[in-house]
Design a protein around this motif. Structure first.
Motif, PDB file in Angstrom:
ATOM      1  N   THR A 112     -36.377  30.398 -57.109  1.00  0.00           N
ATOM      2  CA  THR A 112     -36.761  29.825 -58.395  1.00  0.00           C
ATOM      3  C   THR A 112     -36.174  28.426 -58.470  1.00  0.00           C
ATOM      4  O   THR A 112     -34.988  28.238 -58.209  1.00  0.00           O
ATOM      5  CB  THR A 112     -36.205  30.678 -59.560  1.00  0.00           C
ATOM      6  OG1 THR A 112     -36.651  32.020 -59.384  1.00  0.00           O
ATOM      7  CG2 THR A 112     -36.683  30.151 -60.889  1.00  0.00           C
ATOM      8  N   ILE A 113     -37.003  27.442 -58.812  1.00  0.00           N
ATOM      9  CA  ILE A 113     -36.567  26.049 -58.915  1.00  0.00           C
ATOM     10  C   ILE A 113     -36.796  25.599 -60.355  1.00  0.00           C
ATOM     11  O   ILE A 113     -37.912  25.644 -60.856  1.00  0.00           O
ATOM     12  CB  ILE A 113     -37.345  25.145 -57.939  1.00  0.00           C
ATOM     13  CG1 ILE A 113     -37.194  25.656 -56.506  1.00  0.00           C
ATOM     14  CG2 ILE A 113     -36.873  23.704 -58.062  1.00  0.00           C
ATOM     15  CD1 ILE A 113     -38.137  25.006 -55.519  1.00  0.00           C
ATOM     16  N   GLU A 114     -35.724  25.163 -61.009  1.00  0.00           N
ATOM     17  CA  GLU A 114     -35.807  24.682 -62.390  1.00  0.00           C
ATOM     18  C   GLU A 114     -36.252  23.219 -62.394  1.00  0.00           C
ATOM     19  O   GLU A 114     -36.267  22.553 -61.361  1.00  0.00           O
ATOM     20  CB  GLU A 114     -34.442  24.815 -63.075  1.00  0.00           C
ATOM     21  CG  GLU A 114     -33.866  26.215 -63.058  1.00  0.00           C
ATOM     22  CD  GLU A 114     -34.641  27.209 -63.888  1.00  0.00           C
ATOM     23  OE1 GLU A 114     -35.389  26.779 -64.803  1.00  0.00           O
ATOM     24  OE2 GLU A 114     -34.517  28.415 -63.639  1.00  0.00           O
ATOM     25  N   GLU A 115     -36.592  22.683 -63.579  1.00  0.00           N
ATOM     26  CA  GLU A 115     -37.030  21.289 -63.717  1.00  0.00           C
ATOM     27  C   GLU A 115     -36.018  20.302 -63.164  1.00  0.00           C
ATOM     28  O   GLU A 115     -36.370  19.305 -62.553  1.00  0.00           O
ATOM     29  CB  GLU A 115     -37.267  20.955 -65.194  1.00  0.00           C
ATOM     30  CG  GLU A 115     -38.624  21.313 -65.708  1.00  0.00           C
ATOM     31  CD  GLU A 115     -38.812  20.838 -67.130  1.00  0.00           C
ATOM     32  OE1 GLU A 115     -38.807  19.609 -67.353  1.00  0.00           O
ATOM     33  OE2 GLU A 115     -38.959  21.691 -68.008  1.00  0.00           O
ATOM     34  N   ASP A 116     -34.737  20.585 -63.392  1.00  0.00           N
ATOM     35  CA  ASP A 116     -33.686  19.649 -62.982  1.00  0.00           C
ATOM     36  C   ASP A 116     -33.283  19.816 -61.517  1.00  0.00           C
ATOM     37  O   ASP A 116     -32.374  19.148 -61.041  1.00  0.00           O
ATOM     38  CB  ASP A 116     -32.451  19.792 -63.875  1.00  0.00           C
ATOM     39  CG  ASP A 116     -31.774  21.149 -63.756  1.00  0.00           C
ATOM     40  OD1 ASP A 116     -32.300  22.029 -63.038  1.00  0.00           O
ATOM     41  OD2 ASP A 116     -30.715  21.329 -64.392  1.00  0.00           O
TER      42      ASP A 116
ATOM     43  N   THR B 183     -32.093  22.609 -60.179  1.00  0.00           N
ATOM     44  CA  THR B 183     -31.238  23.777 -59.997  1.00  0.00           C
ATOM     45  C   THR B 183     -32.093  24.879 -59.383  1.00  0.00           C
ATOM     46  O   THR B 183     -33.170  25.183 -59.878  1.00  0.00           O
ATOM     47  CB  THR B 183     -30.658  24.253 -61.343  1.00  0.00           C
ATOM     48  OG1 THR B 183     -29.934  23.179 -61.923  1.00  0.00           O
ATOM     49  CG2 THR B 183     -29.769  25.455 -61.163  1.00  0.00           C
ATOM     50  N   SER B 184     -31.621  25.459 -58.295  1.00  0.00           N
ATOM     51  CA  SER B 184     -32.416  26.433 -57.549  1.00  0.00           C
ATOM     52  C   SER B 184     -31.622  27.711 -57.335  1.00  0.00           C
ATOM     53  O   SER B 184     -30.406  27.675 -57.168  1.00  0.00           O
ATOM     54  CB  SER B 184     -32.819  25.859 -56.197  1.00  0.00           C
ATOM     55  OG  SER B 184     -33.493  24.634 -56.370  1.00  0.00           O
ATOM     56  N   HIS B 185     -32.335  28.815 -57.332  1.00  0.00           N
ATOM     57  CA  HIS B 185     -31.724  30.118 -57.098  1.00  0.00           C
ATOM     58  C   HIS B 185     -32.583  30.866 -56.090  1.00  0.00           C
ATOM     59  O   HIS B 185     -33.803  30.935 -56.238  1.00  0.00           O
ATOM     60  CB  HIS B 185     -31.654  30.941 -58.384  1.00  0.00           C
ATOM     61  CG  HIS B 185     -30.961  30.246 -59.503  1.00  0.00           C
ATOM     62  ND1 HIS B 185     -29.597  30.190 -59.610  1.00  0.00           N
ATOM     63  CD2 HIS B 185     -31.443  29.553 -60.546  1.00  0.00           C
ATOM     64  CE1 HIS B 185     -29.274  29.515 -60.694  1.00  0.00           C
ATOM     65  NE2 HIS B 185     -30.391  29.103 -61.275  1.00  0.00           N
TER      66      HIS B 185
END
Length: 133
Positions: free
Chosen positions: A55-59, A61-63
C-alpha cells in the motif's frame, strides 16, 4: 536488531531498520536500494521473493504486508475431470478448464461438452440443502 527465528522459510534475518533509496516507477514497480552505509544482512542468505500486498500513501509512506504462509488453500476442491476442476471459495464456485490447443477445434468442443456435462451431473447429484458458504 532483534532476531526472530520463525521457520525454515523465514524471509528476513530479523527486524531490521534500513536507510534506503526508494524509486517509484510509473508502471507500478518499486525499487528499494540500501544506502551505502547500511551493512546489515537483510535475508538469511540468498534472494527471497515474498508474496503480499503493498500500500502506497499519497506522501510516499509505504507498507508491505506479507501474505500468511502455511495457512492452507483458499480453495476447497470439489470435483475433477480430465481437463477441468471445480472448486469454491467462501463466495464463489469456480469451474476451470485447461485444454491443449493442438488437439483441434472439434476435439476441444467434444471435450468441453462431455466434461461440462460431467460437472453439471456432479452439481445435480448434490443434495438440495448443500451449504455453499
Amino acid at each position: 536488531m532483534s532476531k526472530k527465528i520463525i521457520n525454515s522459510q523465514q524471509i528476513l534475518a530479523g527486524e531490521i531498520k534500513m536507510d534506503s533509496l526508494t524509486r517509484f516507477h510509473m508502471n507500478g514497480d518499486v525499487n528499494i536500494y540500501p544506502c551505502s552505509w547500511v551493512d546489515e544482512q537483510v535475508t538469511t542468505g540468498g534472494t527471497r521473493r515474498p508474496k503480499g500486498r503493498m500500500t502506497i500513501e499519497e506522501d510516499g509512506t509505504s507498507h508491505f504486508h506479507a501474505y500468511r504462509t502455511d495457512s492452507g488453500s483458499r480453495y476447497t476442491h470439489l470435483f475433477l475431470t480430465e481437463n477441468a476442476e471445480v472448486k469454491r471459495t467462501r463466495k464463489h464456485l469456480i469451474v476451470k478448464f485447461v485444454l491443449p490447443l493442438g488437439i483441434g477445434r472439434f476435439a476441444i468442443i467434444e471435450a468441453l461438452t462431455r466434461q461440462m456435462q460431467e460437472i453439471v451431473n456432479y452439481v445435480r447429484s448434490l443434495k438440495e440443502n448443500t451449504c455453499w458458504v
